[in-house]
Design a protein around this motif. Structure first.
Motif, mmCIF file in Angstrom:
data_model
loop_
_atom_site.group_PDB
_atom_site.id
_atom_site.type_symbol
_atom_site.label_atom_id
_atom_site.label_comp_id
_atom_site.label_asym_id
_atom_site.label_seq_id
_atom_site.Cartn_x
_atom_site.Cartn_y
_atom_site.Cartn_z
ATOM 1 N N THR A 1 0.839 -1.193 0.000
ATOM 2 C CA THR A 1 0.000 0.000 0.000
ATOM 3 C C THR A 1 0.876 1.245 0.000
ATOM 4 O O THR A 1 1.930 1.270 0.629
ATOM 5 N N HIS A 2 0.410 2.219 -0.702
ATOM 6 C CA HIS A 2 1.111 3.498 -0.778
ATOM 7 C C HIS A 2 0.701 4.417 0.366
ATOM 8 O O HIS A 2 1.508 5.200 0.852
ATOM 9 N N ASP A 3 -0.555 4.298 0.825
ATOM 10 C CA ASP A 3 -1.076 5.333 1.720
ATOM 11 C C ASP A 3 -2.035 4.859 2.812
ATOM 12 O O ASP A 3 -2.613 5.682 3.502
ATOM 13 N N ALA A 4 -2.225 3.553 2.987
ATOM 14 C CA ALA A 4 -3.236 3.097 3.947
ATOM 15 C C ALA A 4 -2.659 2.207 5.049
ATOM 16 O O ALA A 4 -3.358 1.353 5.592
ATOM 17 N N GLN A 5 -1.406 2.414 5.397
ATOM 18 C CA GLN A 5 -0.770 1.585 6.425
ATOM 19 C C GLN A 5 -1.574 1.560 7.732
ATOM 20 O O GLN A 5 -1.691 0.520 8.375
ATOM 21 N N GLN A 6 -2.143 2.701 8.117
ATOM 22 C CA GLN A 6 -2.869 2.779 9.393
ATOM 23 C C GLN A 6 -4.094 1.866 9.400
ATOM 24 O O GLN A 6 -4.422 1.277 10.429
ATOM 25 N N VAL A 7 -4.761 1.750 8.262
ATOM 26 C CA VAL A 7 -5.930 0.869 8.173
ATOM 27 C C VAL A 7 -5.498 -0.565 8.421
ATOM 28 O O VAL A 7 -6.100 -1.291 9.225
ATOM 29 N N TYR A 8 -4.436 -0.997 7.768
ATOM 30 C CA TYR A 8 -4.000 -2.389 7.860
ATOM 31 C C TYR A 8 -3.369 -2.707 9.211
ATOM 32 O O TYR A 8 -3.502 -3.837 9.708
ATOM 33 N N GLU A 9 -2.702 -1.756 9.822
ATOM 34 C CA GLU A 9 -2.124 -1.975 11.153
ATOM 35 C C GLU A 9 -3.208 -2.297 12.175
ATOM 36 O O GLU A 9 -2.980 -3.069 13.106
ATOM 37 N N LYS A 10 -4.402 -1.745 12.012
ATOM 38 C CA LYS A 10 -5.510 -1.985 12.948
ATOM 39 C C LYS A 10 -5.946 -3.440 12.981
ATOM 40 O O LYS A 10 -6.561 -3.875 13.951
ATOM 41 N N VAL A 11 -5.656 -4.187 11.919
ATOM 42 C CA VAL A 11 -6.039 -5.597 11.883
ATOM 43 C C VAL A 11 -4.825 -6.528 11.880
ATOM 44 O O VAL A 11 -4.910 -7.680 11.494
ATOM 45 N N GLY A 12 -3.673 -5.998 12.309
ATOM 46 C CA GLY A 12 -2.523 -6.850 12.569
ATOM 47 C C GLY A 12 -1.407 -6.852 11.547
ATOM 48 O O GLY A 12 -0.396 -7.529 11.745
ATOM 49 N N PHE A 13 -1.546 -6.148 10.436
ATOM 50 C CA PHE A 13 -0.431 -6.061 9.487
ATOM 51 C C PHE A 13 0.654 -5.162 10.061
ATOM 52 O O PHE A 13 0.369 -4.260 10.846
ATOM 53 N N ARG A 14 1.889 -5.426 9.683
ATOM 54 C CA ARG A 14 3.010 -4.597 10.121
ATOM 55 C C ARG A 14 4.052 -4.563 9.007
ATOM 56 O O ARG A 14 4.031 -5.417 8.118
ATOM 57 N N PRO A 15 4.958 -3.610 9.056
ATOM 58 C CA PRO A 15 6.019 -3.579 8.037
ATOM 59 C C PRO A 15 6.848 -4.860 8.087
ATOM 60 O O PRO A 15 6.946 -5.520 9.130
#
Length: 145
Positions: free
Chosen positions: A118-132
């Motif tokens: 994702t270019h711009d939605a990291q915060q959305v995905y972090e809320k459900v457990g994604f991380r860099p």
């Protein structure tokens, strides 16, 4: 595992490809999604045919308001792609709940990795457990030209 936020009451999640409004989804992606601008319809249909397709729908009208697909071997690896939420319903928590439901749908497969870009939605995905990625230097890409 991170708790899955609830969809607002007037919306429902589905993994039924037959419910996907292909015209609407192709329109969204090919005209408004930075990663898919001008994607040909035939290419989009081939991508859908090789993926697990998901949608969020308005309960009363059945109108589709979100789409995503997952490319997976259903054993070890999955790639989340083409996540799109209609601009008219953004800001209601639909995107976060949608991705959480997709993650939950895949859990029984016992996957080792579930990736996305994702270019711009990291915060959305972090809320459900994604991380860099811990070690991005290990990952490589080949771009066909």
């Amino acid at each position: 595992m991170t708790q899955t936020p609830e969809l607002p009451d007037s919306y429902e999640f589905s993994a039924d490809t037959a419910r996907v409004d292909v015209d609407r989804v192709h329109g969204w992606l090919s005209t408004d999604a930075y990663w898919a601008i001008d994607r040909p319809r035939e290419q989009h249909e081939r991508a859908m045919a090789s993926s697990i397709n998901f949608g969020v729908y308005e309960r009363t009208s059945g109108e589709q308001v979100a789409y995503a697909r997952v490319v997976t071997d259903q054993a070890l690896f999955a790639w989340l792609a083409d996540v799109y939420v209609d601009p008219s319903v953004r800001g209601k928590g639909i995107g976060t709940a949608f991705v959480g439901r997709i993650r939950d749908h895949l859990k029984p497969y016992g996957l080792r990795r579930f990736l996305l870009a994702t270019h711009d939605a990291q915060q959305v995905y972090e809320k459900v457990g994604f991380r860099p990625l811990d070690r991005p230097e290990r990952w490589m890409i080949h771009l066909f030209e």
